[in-house]
Design an enzyme around this catalytic site. Structure first.
Site, PDB file in Angstrom:
ATOM      1  N   LYS A  86      31.867  44.920  47.612  1.00  0.00           N
ATOM      2  CA  LYS A  86      31.503  43.817  47.055  1.00  0.00           C
ATOM      3  C   LYS A  86      32.502  42.375  47.237  1.00  0.00           C
ATOM      4  O   LYS A  86      33.856  42.670  47.147  1.00  0.00           O
ATOM      5  CB  LYS A  86      31.742  44.351  45.454  1.00  0.00           C
ATOM      6  CG  LYS A  86      30.586  43.993  44.583  1.00  0.00           C
ATOM      7  CD  LYS A  86      30.815  44.785  43.261  1.00  0.00           C
ATOM      8  CE  LYS A  86      29.885  44.043  42.045  1.00  0.00           C
ATOM      9  NZ  LYS A  86      30.207  44.678  40.938  1.00  0.00           N
TER      10      LYS A  86
HETATM   11  O1  G3P Z   1      29.623  44.704  37.643  1.00  0.00           O
HETATM   12  C1  G3P Z   1      29.352  43.521  37.359  1.00  0.00           C
HETATM   13  C2  G3P Z   1      28.588  43.277  36.045  1.00  0.00           C
HETATM   14  O2  G3P Z   1      27.426  43.949  35.937  1.00  0.00           O
HETATM   15  C3  G3P Z   1      29.370  42.952  34.872  1.00  0.00           C
HETATM   16  O3  G3P Z   1      28.778  42.856  33.605  1.00  0.00           O
HETATM   17  O4  G3P Z   1      28.883  43.148  31.115  1.00  0.00           O
HETATM   18  O5  G3P Z   1      30.956  42.640  32.408  1.00  0.00           O
HETATM   19  O6  G3P Z   1      29.291  40.850  32.426  1.00  0.00           O
HETATM   20  P1  G3P Z   1      29.281  42.141  32.308  1.00  0.00           P
END
Ligand code: G3P
Length: 221
Positions: A83
């Site tokens: 990533k």
């Molecule tokens: O892994 C990346 C993403 O899905 C993070 O989500 O909820 O922290 O905005 P969030």
């Protein structure tokens, strides 16, 4: 549509993987930092548990550092996807890393143009963060809508990996738009399984069966 778990928690990953609904896993530094144990050990354990792609994120912000980390991470297991953040140095690193045959998931995408650039640089997965756009009053799903059209227009190989999913409605809308993958926290996957009428219906079936057995003890399964 493929479902990935957005988690570094091995117990949760095992639980849902046993149900046959986990096609892959995505992690990020914030998720890994919540778990006990070393980063690499966590990634290796997840990679052993899940057959599909497992995203592990670099923490360098310059091309050389990201490429060095990507080479290292890709050796941890055959299903590691690296990533890389959607910054100019990240695009450069994506070009290098994907050129080495290492699949890249370009993360922190907040616009369709960023997604288009990530695909051009060679990313295999585009991760638009829809929940974080919703949080600031924008329509995160618009980016998915745009990227689905762009992907079809230009027959892009990169898959759209809907990220920052906050609730089952996000998954449903992304599925209706034709996005290839949604990555979600375990609680969202859990909510997708639940319906009160399922529980009420099952209780009634079992109550009726229990009553019938009392009247006709010969009833067996
Ligand atoms: O892994 C990346 C993403 O899905 C993070 O989500 O909820 O922290 O905005 P969030």
């Amino acid at each position: 549509m493929k479902f990935y778990l957005d988690s570094a928690n091995l117990a949760a990953i095992k639980k849902y993987n046993q149900m046959g609904v986990v096609d892959g896993v995505t992690t990020n530094p914030s998720l890994v930092s919540k778990e006990a144990g070393e980063f690499e050990e966590i990634i290796v354990s997840i990679c052993k548990e899940v057959n599909g792609p497992v995203s592990a994120e670099v923490v360098s912000t310059d091309h050389d550092g990201m490429v060095k980390e990507a080479k290292h991470l890709s050796k941890l297991a055959p299903n590691v996807v690296v990533k890389i953040p959607m910054i100019p140095e990240g695009l450069k690193a994506t070009k290098t890393v994907s050129g080495l045959g290492i699949p890249v998931n370009m993360t922190l995408i907040f616009s369709a143009n960023q997604g288009l650039l990530a695909a051009k640089a060679g990313a295999s997965y585009l991760s638009p963060f829809i929940g974080r756009l919703d949080d600031i009053g924008q329509r995160g799903m618009q980016v998915i809508e745009d990227l689905v059209v762009i992907r079809q227009n230009y027959k892009l190989k990169a898959e759209i990996l809907v990220a920052s999913v906050r609730h089952p409605q996000h998954v449903l809308e992304a599925a209706k738009l034709g996005a290839g993958i949604a990555t979600m926290p375990p609680d969202v996957l859990e909510k997708m399984m639940q319906h009160p009428l399922t529980d009420i219906g099952l209780k009634k079936f079992l109550d009726d069966w229990g009553r019938a057995k009392k009247e006709k003890p010969s009833l067996t399964v």
